[in-house]
Enzyme design. Structure first.
Site, PDB file in Angstrom:
ATOM      1  N   PRO A  11       0.788  -1.226   0.000  1.00  0.00           N
ATOM      2  CG  PRO A  11      -0.125  -1.096   2.139  1.00  0.00           C
ATOM      3  CD  PRO A  11       0.528  -2.053   1.184  1.00  0.00           C
ATOM      4  CG  ASN A  12      -0.217   4.237   1.395  1.00  0.00           C
ATOM      5  OD1 ASN A  12      -1.226   4.756   0.932  1.00  0.00           O
ATOM      6  ND2 ASN A  12      -0.207   3.640   2.572  1.00  0.00           N
ATOM      7  NE  ARG A  19       3.739   6.670   1.670  1.00  0.00           N
ATOM      8  CZ  ARG A  19       4.163   5.464   2.006  1.00  0.00           C
ATOM      9  NH1 ARG A  19       4.826   4.713   1.141  1.00  0.00           N
ATOM     10  NH2 ARG A  19       3.935   5.004   3.197  1.00  0.00           N
ATOM     11  CE1 TYR A  24       8.904   5.145   2.849  1.00  0.00           C
ATOM     12  CE2 TYR A  24       7.305   6.935   2.946  1.00  0.00           C
ATOM     13  CZ  TYR A  24       7.826   5.762   3.458  1.00  0.00           C
ATOM     14  OH  TYR A  24       7.268   5.210   4.587  1.00  0.00           O
ATOM     15  CG  ASN A  75       8.554  -1.722   0.174  1.00  0.00           C
ATOM     16  OD1 ASN A  75       7.997  -1.897   1.259  1.00  0.00           O
ATOM     17  ND2 ASN A  75       9.094  -0.569  -0.169  1.00  0.00           N
ATOM     18  CB  ALA A  78       1.625  -0.077   6.411  1.00  0.00           C
ATOM     19  CD  GLU A  99      11.117  -7.461   5.343  1.00  0.00           C
ATOM     20  OE1 GLU A  99      11.430  -8.614   5.759  1.00  0.00           O
ATOM     21  OE2 GLU A  99      10.676  -6.577   6.097  1.00  0.00           O
ATOM     22  CG  HIS A 101      11.376  -2.139   4.611  1.00  0.00           C
ATOM     23  ND1 HIS A 101      10.020  -2.149   4.454  1.00  0.00           N
ATOM     24  CD2 HIS A 101      11.719  -3.321   5.161  1.00  0.00           C
ATOM     25  CE1 HIS A 101       9.553  -3.301   4.914  1.00  0.00           C
ATOM     26  NE2 HIS A 101      10.558  -4.035   5.343  1.00  0.00           N
ATOM     27  NE  ARG A 108       9.901   6.128   8.682  1.00  0.00           N
ATOM     28  CZ  ARG A 108       9.003   5.920   7.716  1.00  0.00           C
ATOM     29  NH1 ARG A 108       9.269   5.027   6.758  1.00  0.00           N
ATOM     30  NH2 ARG A 108       7.857   6.581   7.704  1.00  0.00           N
TER      31      ARG A 108
HETATM   32  C1  DQA Z   1       8.299   1.109   3.837  1.00  0.00           C
HETATM   33  C2  DQA Z   1       8.343   1.286   5.352  1.00  0.00           C
HETATM   34  C3  DQA Z   1       6.987   0.983   5.973  1.00  0.00           C
HETATM   35  O1  DQA Z   1       7.039   1.133   7.386  1.00  0.00           O
HETATM   36  C4  DQA Z   1       5.950   1.939   5.423  1.00  0.00           C
HETATM   37  O2  DQA Z   1       4.676   1.635   5.958  1.00  0.00           O
HETATM   38  C5  DQA Z   1       5.925   1.976   3.943  1.00  0.00           C
HETATM   39  C6  DQA Z   1       7.186   1.929   3.202  1.00  0.00           C
HETATM   40  C7  DQA Z   1       9.625   1.519   3.166  1.00  0.00           C
HETATM   41  O3  DQA Z   1       9.783   1.206   1.983  1.00  0.00           O
HETATM   42  O4  DQA Z   1      10.471   2.177   3.774  1.00  0.00           O
HETATM   43  O5  DQA Z   1       4.883   2.136   3.326  1.00  0.00           O
HETATM   44  O6  DQA Z   1       8.086  -0.276   3.554  1.00  0.00           O
END
Ligand code: DQA
Length: 147
Positions: A11-12, A19, A24, A75, A78, A99, A101, A108
């Protein structure tokens, strides 16, 4: 055996580049896809990049990967911190999982420090920005070549 690497985004991440760019960065998911496709093809692999804001769609795509992917870069956004269901789906996938991020989740909020997906992943990359995806593709290519 399939020679396609899947890159799954939760998501997102469709808003990447717009964003919270201070966290990011300014690269979009289309930029990530172009860079990773070039890299994967140079290493002799195909690439498919997916993004969904819906947990069930991420799970369905992991199920699809069981037949069509040699490895998964994920990735989960959340869902990393909440989804036992995504962990279960990855546990039903036989190939390597890395994985990613973009941000350093350990720098964080404490709720970002725990990852269900890390229980399954061969490797975890955090805080390298969008370059982390390329590092993950390189690693999947190495691991998939061994299987
Ligand atoms: C994320 C880190 C997550 O905590 C966050 O909710 C994201 C992006 C990252 O790529 O740093 O949406 O996965």
């Amino acid at each position: 055996m399939s020679k396609t690497i899947y890159i799954l985004n939760g998501p997102n991440l469709n808003l990447l580049g717009q964003r919270q760019p201070e966290i990011y960065g300014r690269e979009t998911l289309a930029d990530v896809e172009a860079d990773c496709r070039k890299l994967a093809e140079g290493l002799g692999f195909g690439l498919k990049l997916f993004q969904s804001n819906h947990e069930g769609v991420v799970i369905d795509t992991i199920h699809e990967a069981r037949k069509s992917a040699c490895g998964i870069v994920i990735n989960p956004g959340a869902f990393t911190h909440t989804s036992v269901a995504i962990l279960d789906a990855l546990n039903a996938f036989d190939g390597p999982v890395i994985e990613v991020h973009i941000s350093n989740v350990h720098k964080r909020e404490s709720f970002r420090h725990h990852s269900y997906v890390s229980l399954r992943a061969e490797g975890v990359i955090a805080g390298l920005g969008t370059e982390g995806y390329q590092a993950a593709v390189r690693r999947i290519a190495q691991l998939a070549a061994k299987t």
